[in-house]
Design an enzyme around this catalytic site. Structure first.
Site, PDB file in Angstrom:
ATOM      1  N   SER A 178       0.837  -1.189   0.000  1.00 53.47           N
ATOM      2  CA  SER A 178       0.000   0.000   0.000  1.00 53.47           C
ATOM      3  C   SER A 178       0.873   1.240   0.000  1.00 53.47           C
ATOM      4  O   SER A 178       1.995   1.228   0.519  1.00 53.47           O
ATOM      5  CB  SER A 178      -0.897   0.022   1.245  1.00 53.47           C
ATOM      6  N   TYR A 231      -1.631  -1.106  10.015  1.00 56.82           N
ATOM      7  CA  TYR A 231      -1.646  -1.204   8.552  1.00 56.82           C
ATOM      8  C   TYR A 231      -0.351  -0.671   7.957  1.00 56.82           C
ATOM      9  O   TYR A 231       0.263  -1.323   7.104  1.00 56.82           O
ATOM     10  CB  TYR A 231      -2.843  -0.418   8.011  1.00 56.82           C
TER      11      TYR A 231
END
Length: 289
Positions: free
Chosen positions: A150, A162
């Site tokens: 990401s 994350y």
């Protein structure tokens, strides 16, 4: 038909309910359109079956399988079943990831349970799928592994689980690439930016109590390229290239698919500044015309 004759296994091939297509489903459809047989794995078998149905409706070949990437036994079963079904695994696409839905938070608010859950799904899950696919690819002397990281790995993302896990996915991909080059196995990583997918948008609609349109507008304005988010199809096109023979000399690459987000340095322009710049550009174009 860039993937004709290839067998692909996709972990995270289903998707949440929503108004747009998810990354895993888009990649599965694109792989099938390019000639691959696609083994669609997801923790939600109904989601995987929906993807399979969409592939078959277009004349492609696909099967669904239920597995949890945090459970090694189910990962082993998925890999074994795909290999026994079609006799090879040429492409491994790792699409599973989670943030808000697993309770991710800032570093001062995160719970140990939420942090461990995010890391288990986003990082350890990829370690397990690669661990059990690699022996097959090494024996074949070929294979393409594509991991989804990401843009959060390098930008100002607020949630620690994350961001940390997705940065680690880049390191994992580099490790796999260099340690398996001698076997003819390639490993690359895609870093998506802001996308209009159910996981990205619908989860924020639920968490923050905003409308779908409000979440989309907020995210659109943060994207440099045309001030509009990308879609799952942008990821699918990138993955198809990396899986194909066109990328046969490419390994260890981190590919941002983010509309230029990774190129932003320093303070971001306000919406008013963006509007003013657009107005000035339109005026200049009108003058030239």
């Amino acid at each position: 038909m860039r993937l004709e004759g290839k067998v692909a296994i996709i972990f995270g091939a289903g998707q949440l309910e929503g108004r747009t297509v998810g990354n895993g489903k888009a990649v599965a459809l694109m792989f099938a359109r390019e000639g691959a047989k696609v083994f669609c794995v997801d923790i939600n078998k109904a989601g995987a079956q929906e993807t399979v149905a969409a592939i078959r409706a277009e004349g492609g070949t696909a099967e669904a399988f239920e597995a949890d990437v945090t459970d090694e036994d189910t990962v082993v079963a998925a890999v074994r079943t795909a290999y026994e079904l079609w006799g090879s695994i040429d492409i491994l696409h790792n699409n599973v990831g989670v943030s808000i839905a697993a309770g991710d938070a800032t570093i001062t608010d995160i719970t140990i349970e939420s942090f461990d859950r995010v890391m288990a799904i986003n990082l350890r899950g990829m370690v397990l799928t690669i661990k059990h696919v690699l022996p097959i690819m090494r024996k074949q002397g070929s294979g393409s592994i594509i991991n989804i990281s990401s843009a959060a790995a390098f930008n100002n993302y607020p949630y620690v689980g994350y961001k940390t896990s997705k940065a680690a996915v880049v390191a994992l991909s580099n490790h796999v690439a260099i340690r398996n080059a001698e076997y003819g196995v390639r490993c690359n990583v895609i870093l998506p930016g802001l996308l209009n997918t159910p996981t990205a948008v619908e989860n924020r609609v639920k968490k923050f109590g905003l409308s779908f349109e409000e979440v989309v507008a907020q995210r659109d304005k943060e994207v440099p390229l045309r001030r509009k988010m990308g879609t799952a199809w942008d990821i699918a096109y990138a993955a198809t290239f990396l899986a194909s023979e066109e990328a046969s000399f490419i390994t260890g690459v981190s590919l941002p698919v983010d509309g230029g987000q990774s190129q932003q340095i320093g303070r971001q322009p306000s919406p008013a500044e963006v509007a003013e710049e657009k107005k000035a550009a339109e005026a200049a174009a009108a003058t030239v015309a």
